[in-house]
Design a protein around this motif. Structure first.
Motif, PDB file in Angstrom:
ATOM      1  N   HIS A 139       0.864  -1.181   0.000  1.00 47.52           N
ATOM      2  CA  HIS A 139       0.000   0.000   0.000  1.00 47.52           C
ATOM      3  C   HIS A 139       0.898   1.228   0.000  1.00 47.52           C
ATOM      4  CE1 HIS A 139      -3.551   2.428   0.830  1.00 47.52           C
ATOM      5  NE2 HIS A 139      -2.820   3.094   1.710  1.00 47.52           N
ATOM      6  N   GLY A 140       0.712   2.093  -1.004  1.00 53.50           N
ATOM      7  CA  GLY A 140       1.481   3.321  -1.094  1.00 53.50           C
ATOM      8  C   GLY A 140       0.675   4.490  -0.579  1.00 53.50           C
ATOM      9  N   THR A 141       1.324   5.353   0.190  1.00 51.96           N
ATOM     10  CA  THR A 141       0.637   6.504   0.762  1.00 51.96           C
ATOM     11  C   THR A 141       1.636   7.627   1.007  1.00 51.96           C
ATOM     12  OG1 THR A 141      -1.003   7.158   2.423  1.00 51.96           O
ATOM     13  CG2 THR A 141       0.798   5.723   3.176  1.00 51.96           C
ATOM     14  N   ALA A 142       1.215   8.629   1.738  1.00 54.90           N
ATOM     15  CA  ALA A 142       2.056   9.792   2.009  1.00 54.90           C
ATOM     16  C   ALA A 142       2.635   9.722   3.419  1.00 54.90           C
ATOM     17  CB  ALA A 142       1.240  11.073   1.844  1.00 54.90           C
ATOM     18  N   SER A 143       3.799  10.325   3.587  1.00 53.75           N
ATOM     19  CA  SER A 143       4.513  10.293   4.863  1.00 53.75           C
ATOM     20  C   SER A 143       3.704  10.864   6.024  1.00 53.75           C
ATOM     21  CB  SER A 143       5.837  11.043   4.739  1.00 53.75           C
ATOM     22  OG  SER A 143       5.621  12.380   4.303  1.00 53.75           O
ATOM     23  N   GLY A 144       2.822  11.818   5.752  1.00 54.01           N
ATOM     24  CA  GLY A 144       2.019  12.416   6.807  1.00 54.01           C
ATOM     25  C   GLY A 144       1.032  11.455   7.439  1.00 54.01           C
ATOM     26  N   LEU A 145       0.821  10.299   6.809  1.00 52.49           N
ATOM     27  CA  LEU A 145      -0.110   9.299   7.339  1.00 52.49           C
ATOM     28  C   LEU A 145       0.598   8.114   7.987  1.00 52.49           C
ATOM     29  CD1 LEU A 145      -2.578   9.291   4.323  1.00 52.49           C
ATOM     30  CD2 LEU A 145      -2.916  10.377   6.547  1.00 52.49           C
ATOM     31  N   ALA A 146       1.920   8.048   7.837  1.00 50.29           N
ATOM     32  CA  ALA A 146       2.669   6.869   8.275  1.00 50.29           C
ATOM     33  C   ALA A 146       2.506   6.569   9.765  1.00 50.29           C
ATOM     34  CB  ALA A 146       4.144   7.010   7.916  1.00 50.29           C
ATOM     35  N   ASP A 147       2.617   7.573  10.618  1.00 52.65           N
ATOM     36  CA  ASP A 147       2.504   7.316  12.064  1.00 52.65           C
ATOM     37  C   ASP A 147       1.115   6.815  12.444  1.00 52.65           C
ATOM     38  OD1 ASP A 147       5.140   7.987  12.499  1.00 52.65           O
ATOM     39  OD2 ASP A 147       4.702  10.048  13.141  1.00 52.65           O
ATOM     40  N   ALA A 148       0.079   7.416  11.855  1.00 54.58           N
ATOM     41  CA  ALA A 148      -1.292   6.976  12.150  1.00 54.58           C
ATOM     42  C   ALA A 148      -1.517   5.546  11.673  1.00 54.58           C
ATOM     43  CB  ALA A 148      -2.299   7.916  11.497  1.00 54.58           C
ATOM     44  N   ILE A 149      -0.959   5.186  10.534  1.00 47.58           N
ATOM     45  CA  ILE A 149      -1.103   3.827  10.014  1.00 47.58           C
ATOM     46  C   ILE A 149      -0.345   2.844  10.899  1.00 47.58           C
ATOM     47  CG2 ILE A 149      -0.462   2.309   8.091  1.00 47.58           C
ATOM     48  CD1 ILE A 149      -1.091   4.739   6.223  1.00 47.58           C
TER      49      ILE A 149
END
Length: 189
Positions: A30-40
């Motif tokens: 799953h690819g996403t943005a760094s701003g969501l990494a901690d929440a994920i």
């Protein structure tokens, strides 16, 4: 056409791609943005999980009379780190624009237990990509195929097999949440 360069540690098309398309396994990405990494990492992956971006987009759309919807998108997956990185770039770009902060692409490995893995399905919503002239993903994907000695066949969205969206285009989804213990943020070694 290459808008970006995939980091070496995420390149896997050479191992996965054959004349039949991309191989699958029990590991997804799953690819996403760094701003969501901690929440994920703390809360897992959720469909329509970018609540902050959704709120901003709906606020923008409300200025032209658009009414919000409770529709929840599924969790988008692919069988390739390299393909996930493409989508991570798209998400990072979108979040950078809306959130007015610099975000970078990140990729998570998703190692699903058997019960969730059996629920991953091919994303036939990819038909919209096939019908869009000059779609950036398809242009990039054709180059990726060529770089790996293969050719992406022309797919007719009205006649192709539904598995082509998974095998040829690397598009899958899961209509379930994924707990953090099944996720690994991929970092250079």
């Amino acid at each position: 056409m290459n808008e970006f360069t995939t980091p070496d540690f995420l390149k896997d098309a050479g191992q996965l791609l054959s004349a039949d398309g991309f191989a699958t396994s029990d590991v997804w990405y799953h690819g996403t943005a760094s701003g969501l990494a901690d929440a994920i990492r703390s809360g897992g992956l959720k469909g329509s999980g970018d609540a902050e971006l959704m709120e901003r987009q709906l606020k923008t759309l409300s200025t032209i009379g658009h009414e919000s919807s409770d529709q929840k998108d599924p969790l988008f997956l692919t069988q390739s780190r390299e393909l996930a990185y493409f989508w991570a770039n798209q998400k990072a770009h979108t979040r950078s624009l809306y959130m007015q902060q610099e975000e970078t692409p990140v990729v998570f490995a998703v190692s699903l237990p058997a019960d969730l893995n059996s629920r991953v399905t091919t994303d036939v919503g990819g038909a919209a990509l096939l019908m869009e002239p000059g779609n950036l993903y398809l242009l990039w994907l054709k180059e990726l195929y060529q770089q790996n000695g293969q050719q992406l066949p022309e797919l007719n969205p009205f006649k192709c097999d539904r598995m082509d969206y998974l095998n040829r285009l690397g598009l899958a989804y899961l209509d379930a949440e994924v707990a953090p213990q099944y996720l690994t943020l991929l970092l250079p070694q």
